[in-house]
Design an enzyme around this catalytic site. Structure first.
Site, short mmCIF file in Angstrom:
data_model
loop_
_atom_site.label_atom_id
_atom_site.label_comp_id
_atom_site.label_asym_id
_atom_site.label_seq_id
_atom_site.Cartn_x
_atom_site.Cartn_y
_atom_site.Cartn_z
N SER A 1 0.86 -1.18 0.00
CA SER A 1 0.00 0.00 0.00
C SER A 1 0.89 1.22 0.00
O SER A 1 2.07 1.13 0.38
CB SER A 1 -0.88 0.00 1.26
OG SER A 1 -1.52 1.25 1.44
N TYR B 1 -2.24 -1.46 11.00
CA TYR B 1 -2.33 -1.67 9.55
C TYR B 1 -1.03 -1.23 8.86
O TYR B 1 -0.44 -1.99 8.08
CB TYR B 1 -3.51 -0.90 8.97
CG TYR B 1 -3.52 -0.89 7.46
CD1 TYR B 1 -3.84 -2.04 6.74
CD2 TYR B 1 -3.19 0.26 6.75
CE1 TYR B 1 -3.83 -2.04 5.36
CE2 TYR B 1 -3.18 0.27 5.36
CZ TYR B 1 -3.50 -0.88 4.67
OH TYR B 1 -3.48 -0.88 3.30
#
Length: 279
Positions: free
Chosen positions: A133, A146
């Site tokens: 990401s 995360y």
């Protein structure tokens, strides 16, 4: 046996589904794997092989890889896409949830890599694609666990790239920006459930709004942009080590490099709306 074979995880929706279909269009024999097998019926109808896979269960992962090798005799591409976003204040997130986030986003991906590498080494070829990401290069409020998983997978990918290069194996990192998938809805729900009450509630509510608000959804990129990027990577003689694609990915990664820690903190507070919340 001459047809190239790809395993795509998290293929029941979003990026995984789009990637599985794209690789099929390129001529790959594609094994689409996910927990929610019932949601992959359209993929089966399109001629893809659908397999059950739980990346938190070692037996499930072993069975998946063994099944592919028994049917096709090789694995040329592994796309580690399975993952989710668990948001909440560090103080609030239970240890079990933190561990679960790492089990899915990191340990599951690494275990699959371990399982496919013997065959790829024997072939002297292969491509491992890890979906991280832009969050593997930057940080947002209430996203510690995360982001921690994505930073970890970035580092693991770099080390792995050095290790497997002598065997003709490529390691590619894909760093998506904002993509129109279920990710934002799940992350928004998690942050409210975890920190929606108590001292971090104003931040949690602001983060949830920023994730699923109309402005965010308006500019998110379709999953196809990631699938197309993966297609370019597997088709390249010498793929890039990283591809930052999708809404906001390149500019935000650039700004993180450019700005000081506190300057980037300020940008994130402003962008997510938490700067307008009372402490």
């Amino acid at each position: 046996m001459n047809c190239k074979v790809a395993l795509v995880t998290g293929a029941s929706s979003g990026i995984g589904e789009a990637t599985a279909l794209k690789l099929k269009a390129l001529g790959y024999t594609v094994y689409a794997a996910a927990r929610r097998v019932e949601r992959m019926h359209p993929l089966a109808q399109a001629g893809l092989h659908v397999l059950p896979l739980d990346v938190t269960d070692d037996a499930s992962m072993q069975a998946c890889v063994q099944d592919i090798l028994a049917r096709s005799g090789r694995i040329d591409v592994l796309v580690n896409n399975a993952g989710y976003g668990s948001y909440g204040a560090v103080e609030d997130v239970p240890s079990d949830e933190a561990r679960a986030q790492f089990e899915v986003n990191v340990f599951g991906a690494v275990r699959l890599i371990q399982l496919v590498l013997p065959q790829m080494r024997a072939q002297r070829s292969g491509t491992i694609i890890n979906i991280t990401s832009m969050g593997g290069k930057m940080h947002t409020p209430l996203g510690a666990w995360y982001h921690g998983t994505k930073f970890a997978l970035e580092a693991i990918s770099d080390c792995l790239r050095l290790e497997v290069q002598p065997f003709g194996i490529d390691v590619v990192v894909i760093e998506p920006g904002g993509i129109k998938t279920e990710w934002a809805d799940i992350a928004a729900q998690k942050v409210v459930e975890t920190s929606g009450r108590g001292p971090y509630a104003p931040q949690a509510q602001a983060m949830a709004r920023s994730m699923v608000g109309q402005t965010s959804r308006k500019y998110q990129s379709p999953p196809q942009v990631i699938a197309d990027t993966i297609a370019r990577a597997v088709s390249a003689r010498r793929p890039k080590t990283r591809y930052a694609v999708g809404f906001g990915a390149k500019p935000l990664i650039f700004l993180r490099r450019l700005l000081s820690d506190r300057a980037f903190d300020g940008l994130m507070r402003l962008a997510t709306g938490i700067s307008r919340q009372a402490a």
